[in-house]
Design a protein around this motif. Structure first.
Motif, PDB file in Angstrom:
ATOM      1  N   PHE A 290       5.253  25.714   4.752  1.00 44.26           N
ATOM      2  CA  PHE A 290       5.606  24.323   4.981  1.00 44.26           C
ATOM      3  C   PHE A 290       5.294  23.544   3.715  1.00 44.26           C
ATOM      4  O   PHE A 290       4.497  23.956   2.878  1.00 44.26           O
ATOM      5  N   ALA A 291       5.920  22.443   3.595  1.00 47.82           N
ATOM      6  CA  ALA A 291       5.698  21.595   2.423  1.00 47.82           C
ATOM      7  C   ALA A 291       5.298  20.217   2.916  1.00 47.82           C
ATOM      8  O   ALA A 291       5.914  19.660   3.822  1.00 47.82           O
ATOM      9  N   VAL A 292       4.271  19.700   2.338  1.00 48.22           N
ATOM     10  CA  VAL A 292       3.725  18.420   2.776  1.00 48.22           C
ATOM     11  C   VAL A 292       3.900  17.415   1.660  1.00 48.22           C
ATOM     12  O   VAL A 292       3.619  17.702   0.501  1.00 48.22           O
ATOM     13  N   SER A 293       4.382  16.274   2.023  1.00 45.89           N
ATOM     14  CA  SER A 293       4.475  15.221   1.020  1.00 45.89           C
ATOM     15  C   SER A 293       3.677  14.028   1.507  1.00 45.89           C
ATOM     16  O   SER A 293       3.782  13.608   2.665  1.00 45.89           O
ATOM     17  N   LEU A 294       2.879  13.517   0.626  1.00 50.35           N
ATOM     18  CA  LEU A 294       2.015  12.383   0.935  1.00 50.35           C
ATOM     19  C   LEU A 294       2.239  11.307  -0.112  1.00 50.35           C
ATOM     20  O   LEU A 294       2.702  11.591  -1.213  1.00 50.35           O
ATOM     21  N   PRO A 295       1.890  10.081   0.218  1.00 53.83           N
ATOM     22  CA  PRO A 295       1.940   9.064  -0.840  1.00 53.83           C
ATOM     23  C   PRO A 295       0.926   9.381  -1.929  1.00 53.83           C
ATOM     24  O   PRO A 295      -0.237   9.690  -1.655  1.00 53.83           O
ATOM     25  N   THR A 296       1.368   9.337  -3.154  1.00 56.32           N
ATOM     26  CA  THR A 296       0.527   9.815  -4.244  1.00 56.32           C
ATOM     27  C   THR A 296      -0.269   8.715  -4.916  1.00 56.32           C
ATOM     28  O   THR A 296      -1.330   8.962  -5.470  1.00 56.32           O
ATOM     29  N   SER A 297       0.236   7.502  -4.884  1.00 56.52           N
ATOM     30  CA  SER A 297      -0.485   6.464  -5.615  1.00 56.52           C
ATOM     31  C   SER A 297      -1.539   5.844  -4.704  1.00 56.52           C
ATOM     32  O   SER A 297      -1.429   5.894  -3.482  1.00 56.52           O
ATOM     33  N   PRO A 298      -2.557   5.285  -5.299  1.00 57.08           N
ATOM     34  CA  PRO A 298      -3.634   4.746  -4.460  1.00 57.08           C
ATOM     35  C   PRO A 298      -3.195   3.508  -3.681  1.00 57.08           C
ATOM     36  O   PRO A 298      -2.379   2.724  -4.129  1.00 57.08           O
ATOM     37  N   PHE A 299      -3.757   3.383  -2.518  1.00 57.69           N
ATOM     38  CA  PHE A 299      -3.433   2.254  -1.670  1.00 57.69           C
ATOM     39  C   PHE A 299      -4.750   1.653  -1.176  1.00 57.69           C
ATOM     40  O   PHE A 299      -5.750   2.355  -1.008  1.00 57.69           O
ATOM     41  N   PRO A 300      -4.755   0.390  -0.962  1.00 57.15           N
ATOM     42  CA  PRO A 300      -6.024  -0.234  -0.554  1.00 57.15           C
ATOM     43  C   PRO A 300      -6.193  -0.251   0.964  1.00 57.15           C
ATOM     44  O   PRO A 300      -5.232  -0.248   1.720  1.00 57.15           O
ATOM     45  N   VAL A 301      -7.451  -0.240   1.344  1.00 52.65           N
ATOM     46  CA  VAL A 301      -7.802  -0.434   2.742  1.00 52.65           C
ATOM     47  C   VAL A 301      -8.787  -1.590   2.767  1.00 52.65           C
ATOM     48  O   VAL A 301      -9.749  -1.608   2.013  1.00 52.65           O
ATOM     49  N   ALA A 302      -8.536  -2.532   3.657  1.00 48.28           N
ATOM     50  CA  ALA A 302      -9.349  -3.740   3.654  1.00 48.28           C
ATOM     51  C   ALA A 302     -10.769  -3.446   4.120  1.00 48.28           C
ATOM     52  O   ALA A 302     -11.039  -2.419   4.739  1.00 48.28           O
ATOM     53  N   ALA A 303     -11.642  -4.381   3.848  1.00 51.88           N
ATOM     54  CA  ALA A 303     -13.047  -4.175   4.171  1.00 51.88           C
ATOM     55  C   ALA A 303     -13.276  -4.368   5.654  1.00 51.88           C
ATOM     56  O   ALA A 303     -12.501  -5.009   6.358  1.00 51.88           O
ATOM     57  N   PHE A 304     -14.353  -3.824   6.095  1.00 53.50           N
ATOM     58  CA  PHE A 304     -14.739  -3.962   7.490  1.00 53.50           C
ATOM     59  C   PHE A 304     -15.395  -5.315   7.700  1.00 53.50           C
ATOM     60  O   PHE A 304     -16.243  -5.743   6.932  1.00 53.50           O
ATOM     61  N   ALA A 305     -14.980  -5.984   8.706  1.00 57.38           N
ATOM     62  CA  ALA A 305     -15.617  -7.257   9.031  1.00 57.38           C
ATOM     63  C   ALA A 305     -15.679  -7.355  10.540  1.00 57.38           C
ATOM     64  O   ALA A 305     -15.104  -6.554  11.256  1.00 57.38           O
ATOM     65  N   GLU A 306     -16.404  -8.320  11.005  1.00 55.43           N
ATOM     66  CA  GLU A 306     -16.495  -8.450  12.452  1.00 55.43           C
ATOM     67  C   GLU A 306     -15.147  -8.812  13.034  1.00 55.43           C
ATOM     68  O   GLU A 306     -14.253  -9.289  12.348  1.00 55.43           O
TER      69      GLU A 306
END
Lengths: 608, 158
Positions: free
Chosen positions: A469-485
């Motif tokens: 099988f061949a897997v393709s993923l997004p290669t460039s970095p992506f942000p994830v927001a910070a945890f807050a209440e």
């Protein structure tokens, strides 16, 4: 979850049919359960050298290195993931599971790891026994007697709520309803009991023949161990490298052992050779040990030898009169075979453990002292440091959202194609990353290339294993927001899908749809609170078998608030120095399992 | 990421605190039952709030915490004891996030938080279940047992 029955000879899926229509083979035992896609994290403790790359996931032994996130710890000093296999475990406290009383470590040894209060377990069914009072004497006319005391009448005995066994059957009764274990447990200073006293107190624990024998052995070896320790004690250096006794509990235990069995000094590997040499000199002087009772005299042990056992077996009515193996094998010596001779047991204590990092000895987990509290004084779990990733296959749940909402009982037939990966097709999958830190992170994913050697199955070499099988993923970095209440997040209920207008998904990639207007599957799909969903795609080869499993390298960068090491403690008034934010990167491996591959069918059955 | 679970709106009565009680559940003595918010009581569940202590005033017989889930066909009854000649029911207190499986008979005295109880279990009278315990399916717990925190109990007699 969907359960499909699966004919092994024809690889057809059926849901409700009990036999395969082609081979008339019974399918009731062949089920092909839908396994949700999982993701596990890699702990490098098994890899040994500094290579730190995980093993290829198709090998069966690789599952030992991968763990779900909730079972992993994170050491801040070493900046590394730790799993349950590599942490050093030590006892932090003992408690009785029945009365939830915390037992101090010193009395644990004295009470022989059992509860010292009224906690007993039924010898028949192993449930806890209840202390009950005997019924008050009947007045003769059926009315309850006037003297109803609060605790009831002596003698008290133990009663099992489940199997209705009571200790009066074996003749154990107590005069007062508390402190029962003290009656049970004679102090071991009374080791020199004469024969007639032994017969009377045979039912009690410490006068059991094996503990008396142990006492006698200890007394016999005591003078020789003392001389050995005296000669070697001069070589034992002062208490230096006691890295083994890191907690007070184990130190107290070893001190108690040293006190109890003289000659067993503090463990020191340096003195081992010397002690061995001294002992050989003493060994010649040791007189022969004569055990307290003859081995052949099994009558005192209760099993009474062969002939009487056979006679008893002949007279038995039903099989419950023989004590089962599970009830008997906890005893160190052989005991009577009869169920009526089983004694109640004191409940063994449970322990609470704390865990340390193996390299830097930093405490990772330290529970609270209270027995029934589930909180921890120190809790360095990986879930507080590593982003939590969940995998989903949208075609599993996508059909449900399109349909009319049903009742809570989800129909089995709707999930017939849910999550099953068929060979020869390509499927998109979603990864949802949840950021536990209070700072936003930039995540980069990459698939680890693995070298799949063509393993010959014995019959036909599977050449297609080279590229199952061949897997393709997004290669460039992506942000994830910070945890807050929860209340700090804006009420942005984004549609599940692609937003192409704002939210700043400018990760430098071209996000336009391709010419056909197909929605892009690979890339950032959604950002909501501190969760980012990215999509990937897997193309399964036509001859692929087994599970779709691939190693994925996740590296994320975050701005850490650690003070720069420029504060040398020299008292420099450097408060005006602006600390440049330090960007740290952490990398870990994961294994993503999307589920089993269903071999390609010739045609899809419409009647499922 | 999890697919939402759909339910038919007509089947459940929803209170203002978010509790969802199935219309097909048998609730006896509802004035003695306290539900923390967002609790789900499935259909065919039987909750006996009418077995209350003898005595004046308002008595709470069964109190559930928040986010509980009572499975289908569950029976919840407060435990009773004959003590010094008096027969009495004792209140049942259940913590938050407790999931009780289908067809389970619960007569426990106290259940802590985050407890998962499986299907077809029988929890005996006056059982005390501490936090984060787990009781497997088809377990029979004898009366008066204490299940310590973070324990897993299975089998019968458990």
């Amino acid at each position: 979850s969907a359960v499909l029955s699966f004919c092994p000879s024809h690889f057809k899926t059926r849901t409700t049919a009990a036999t395969c229509i082609y081979s008339s083979r019974s399918l009731s035992l062949r089920t092909y359960p839908y396994m949700a896609p999982t993701i596990h994290y890699y702990c490098p403790c098994q890899s040994g050298e500094l290579l730190q790359t995980p093993p290829p996931p198709h090998m069966a032994s690789s599952s030992a290195s991968f763990h779900p996130l909730h079972s992993l710890f994170f050491c801040e000093e070493c900046d590394a993931v730790r799993c349950n296999r590599c942490v050093a475990v030590e006892v932090s406290g003992y408690y009785c599971p029945n009365c939830l009383f915390e037992v101090p470590s010193a009395s644990v040894r004295a009470e022989k790891n059992r509860c010292a209060r009224n906690c007993f377990s039924c010898p028949i069914c192993r449930s806890t026994l209840q202390v009950v009072a005997s019924d008050p004497p009947d007045g003769g006319d059926g009315r309850p007697s006037a003297s109803l005391s609060n605790v009831g009448e002596p003698p008290f005995f133990l009663y099992c709520n489940h199997c209705r066994w009571d200790s009066a059957e074996v003749g154990i009764t107590f005069e007062k309803p508390t402190g029962l274990a003290g009656v049970f447990f004679l102090s071991h200073t009374n080791s020199r009991l004469t024969a007639h006293l032994i017969a009377q107190l045979q039912k009690f624990e410490d006068s059991a023949p094996e503990s008396l024998e142990f006492e006698r052995l200890k007394e016999h070896f005591e003078p020789f161990l003392r001389t050995a320790s005296l000669s070697s004690s001069s070589h034992i250096p002062s208490t230096s490298s006691h890295h083994l006794h890191t907690s007070s509990a184990t130190a107290a235990a070893s001190a108690a052992l040293a006190r109890d069995v003289p000659g067993v000094g503090k463990y020191n590997p340096l003195a081992r050779s010397r002690v061995g040499r001294d002992r050989t000199a003493n060994k010649d002087e040791m007189p022969e040990y004569k055990s307290r009772m003859e081995i052949g005299v099994l009558g005192q042990l209760g099993s009474e030898g062969d002939d009487s056992d056979v006679d008893a077996l002949r007279r038995m009515e039903n099989v419950e009169e023989i004590a089962s193996l599970e009830q008997r094998w906890g005893n160190s010596w052989t005991t009577s075979l009869r169920t009526s001779d089983l004694k109640p047991l004191r409940i063994p204590l449970h322990s609470k453990v704390s865990k340390r990092c193996p390299t830097c000895r930093h405490i990772l987990i330290k529970p609270e002292q209270k027995a029934q509290s589930v909180r921890y004084k120190i809790k360095l779990v990986a879930a507080n440091y590593l982003p939590a990733i969940t995998v989903g296959l949208p075609h599993a749940s996508g059909t449900d959202t399109a349909r009319r909402p049903q009742t809570k009982a989800t129909g089995v037939s709707d999930d017939r194609n849910a999550g099953i990966l068929t060979a020869g097709k390509s499927y998109p999958f979603h990864l949802a990353l949840t950021n536990p830190l209070y700072d936003p992170i930039q995540v980069r994913l990459s698939v680890q290339r693995m070298h799949v050697t063509a393993v010959t199955d014995g019959t036909a070499p599977e050449k297609a294993r080279r590229t199952p099988f061949a897997v393709s993923l997004p290669t460039s970095p992506f942000p994830v927001a910070a945890f807050a209440e929860a209340w700090e997040y804006d009420d942005d209920d984004d549609m599940f899908g692609l937003e192409d207008d704002d939210l700043g998904l400018d990760v430098g990639r071209s996000r336009d749809r391709d010419g056909k207007g197909k929605i892009k599957a690979v890339g950032v799909l959604e950002k909501r609170a501190n969760v980012t969903v990215v999509g990937g795609e897997v193309v399964i080869g036509k001859e692929a078998r087994g599970h779709v499993k691939f190693n994925m390298l996740v590296s994320y960068t975050y701005r850490s608030d650690d003070p720069l090491p420029s504060e040398d403690g020299a008292g420099t008034p450097s408060r005006t120095v602006v600390k440049s934010p330090e960007v740290k990167t952490f990398t870990f491996y994961t294994v993503v399992d999307l589920g089993p591959i269903l071999p390609r069918e010739e045609k899809t059955d419409p009647d499922i | 990421m999890e697919a939402p679970v759909y339910y038919s709106k007509a089947e459940f009565i929803e209170t203002d605190t978010g509790n969802k009680v199935s219309r097909r559940a048998t609730i006896a003595g509802p004035q003695n039952i306290i539900l923390g918010g967002k609790t789900i009581i499935s259909s065919s569940a039987i909750i006996r709030g009418d077995l209350r202590r003898t005595g004046p005033g308002h008595a709470v017989v069964i109190s559930l915490g928040r986010y509980c889930l009572v499975g289908e066909g569950c029976v919840m009854r407060p435990p009773y004891k004959t003590y010094r000649g008096n027969f009495n029911y004792y209140p049942m207190k259940i913590g938050d996030y407790v999931h009780i499986g289908a067809n389970t008979v619960v007569e426990a005295a106290t259940i802590g938080n985050h407890v998962v109880i499986g299907k077809n279990c029988v929890i005996g009278k006056f059982t005390i279940i501490k936090d984060c315990a787990q009781v497997a399916d088809n377990t029979v717990i004898p009366p008066n047992t204490v299940i310590p925190a973070l324990a897993l109990f299975a089998g019968s007699p458990g």
